[in-house]
Design an enzyme around this catalytic site. Structure first.
Site, PDB file in Angstrom:
ATOM      1  N   GLU A  72       0.825  -1.215   0.000  1.00 17.21           N
ATOM      2  CA  GLU A  72       0.000   0.000   0.000  1.00 17.21           C
ATOM      3  C   GLU A  72       0.861   1.268   0.000  1.00 17.21           C
ATOM      4  OE1 GLU A  72      -2.989   0.277  -0.708  1.00 17.21           O
ATOM      5  OE2 GLU A  72      -3.568  -1.828  -0.581  1.00 17.21           O
ATOM      6  N   TYR A  94      -6.389   6.848   3.796  1.00 13.90           N
ATOM      7  CA  TYR A  94      -6.508   5.797   2.783  1.00 13.90           C
ATOM      8  C   TYR A  94      -5.845   4.501   3.247  1.00 13.90           C
ATOM      9  CZ  TYR A  94      -5.292   2.628  -0.825  1.00 13.90           C
ATOM     10  OH  TYR A  94      -5.119   1.450  -1.497  1.00 13.90           O
ATOM     11  N   ASP A 132      -9.213   6.302  -2.299  1.00 17.41           N
ATOM     12  CA  ASP A 132      -8.081   6.815  -3.077  1.00 17.41           C
ATOM     13  C   ASP A 132      -8.626   7.482  -4.345  1.00 17.41           C
ATOM     14  OD1 ASP A 132      -8.955   4.732  -4.616  1.00 17.41           O
ATOM     15  OD2 ASP A 132      -6.966   3.923  -5.002  1.00 17.41           O
TER      16      ASP A 132
END
Length: 369
Positions: free
Chosen positions: A45, A128, A146
């Site tokens: 991520e 996020y 996002d």
DNA sequence: AAGACGTGGGC
DNA sequence: TGCCCAAGTCT
């Protein structure tokens, strides 16, 4: 809440099923999808922030091979960690990642926390990434909003808020909390992002292939090309820089470590300075800089080249010289004289990698190691 | 809120 | 060529 008027006549259950069924069938085979190890989800991520999947794949594989666990990364040498990130950009991401991993190792017994309040306190984990790790690694129904999610949902629900504005993300979070699958929040969130990546693309979305086309208000209205609304940023400033690739009598190269914060923090580079005057030539500016910084005289030989390097917020106009220096420089934490082989162990920004490549092409066999 | 913070690919 | 983009966060 006025955001919820967007979903008054939205078929939530059917939308979840259509999205998740599509994701189960069509998802790409990506290395970070092999399992749900919270550490690997976390690394992926962070790498994927503002970075393309194709770019990330080799970096992810190499990074996990070198630092396979929280413990491994917590104990790793920062120089090696930075080297593993070399070329990926946004280097504060990896310094924050290692810092947060150390925190998890020391304060959470090496277990990534599974609550929004704890995980979002870790360095580099914003709204996020909080939602993506919690939903993908732990199956917790938190929104992970996002750019993909904002684009996809702005089209599906015909939302005309400017997605460049910070507060707009909150509008989508409110909506996601209402429509997220509580049974499979992982595939719901990933499905939304995957849809944005391969079907509901920024330009020319493939609406005829879209699994949730029947839920899409902008498709009905024919406005999918106008959404999302996204104001553009200002153009970048230009900064003139003069650079020297300086070689000692015994063929060592002078390199310098950048400051701990700011642009390209803690990366290595060749001696360089901004040209703040147009009275002196870049060559003279470089000579004076070397004298002031290293207390040695450089014999600047010839121009290696001049080129531009464009960042997201500024452009370096670089003039690059090669030169010779006497071997009497005092090395320290930030100043080193390295051989050609040693140089490859240090992390350089892409602009300085280009300089090194040009230098090697030009000098070729003259520099024997 | 707005600007700093990287890079490479696509059109 | 130049501009916009790509799974954001920090200050």
């Amino acid at each position: 809440m006025k955001e919820l008027t967007y979903i008054e006549d939205f078929l939530i259950q059917q939308f979840q099923d259509d999205l998740i069924n599509w994701f189960e069938k069509e998802q790409r085979d990506l290395p970070w999808r092999a399992d749900q190890d919270p550490y690997k989800v976390w690394v992926s991520e962070i790498m994927l922030q503002q970075t393309r999947v194709d770019t990330v794949i080799p970096y992810f594989n190499n990074f996990i091979a070198q630092f396979p666990s929280i413990e491994a990364l917590a104990h790793a040498d920062e120089e090696k960690v930075l080297k593993a990130w070399e070329g990926l950009g946004y280097y504060s991401r990896v310094r924050n990642l290692q810092s947060a991993v150390k925190e998890v190792h020391e304060s959470y017994g090496g277990i990534v926390p599974n609550t929004p309040s704890e995980i979002s306190k870790l360095k580099g984990i914003g709204p996020y990434t909080t939602g993506s790790i919690l939903s993908i690694a732990y199956g917790i129904p938190e929104p992970a909003v996002d750019g993909n999610v904002m684009r996809v949902l702005s089209r599906i629900l015909s939302i005309w808020d400017d997605i460049a504005k910070p507060k707009t993300r909150k509008v989508f979070e409110v909506i996601i909390r209402e429509i997220i699958s509580k049974e499979n929040p992982s595939f719901f969130n990933q499905g939304l992002m995957e849809l944005g990546a391969i079907v509901c693309t920024p330009t020319s979305p493939s609406c005829l292939l879209c699994p949730v086309r029947e839920h899409c208000k902008s498709y009905m209205e024919g406005t999918q090309a106008e959404l999302p609304v996204k104001t553009k940023k200002n153009s970048t400033k230009e900064v003139p820089i003069v650079v020297g690739v300086l070689v000692t009598n015994d063929n060592k190269i002078l390199i310098h470590k950048r400051p701990d914060s700011g642009l390209l923090a803690r990366l290595w580079e060749f001696p360089n300075v901004e040209v703040l005057t147009d009275v002196k030539t870049p060559k003279v500016v470089l000579q004076e800089f070397i004298k002031d910084s290293y207390h040695t005289t450089a014999h600047i030989e010839e121009l290696l080249g001049a080129f531009q390097h464009v960042f997201s917020h500024l452009t370096w106009n670089m003039t690059v010289y090669e030169g010779r220096i006497e071997n009497e420089i005092t090395e320290n934490e930030r100043v080193k004289l390295v051989s050609i082989e040693e140089l490859s162990q240090y992390a350089f920004s892409v602009s300085h990698q280009k300089i090194w490549k040009q230098f090697q092409e030009k000098m070729g066999s003259q520099l024997l190691s």
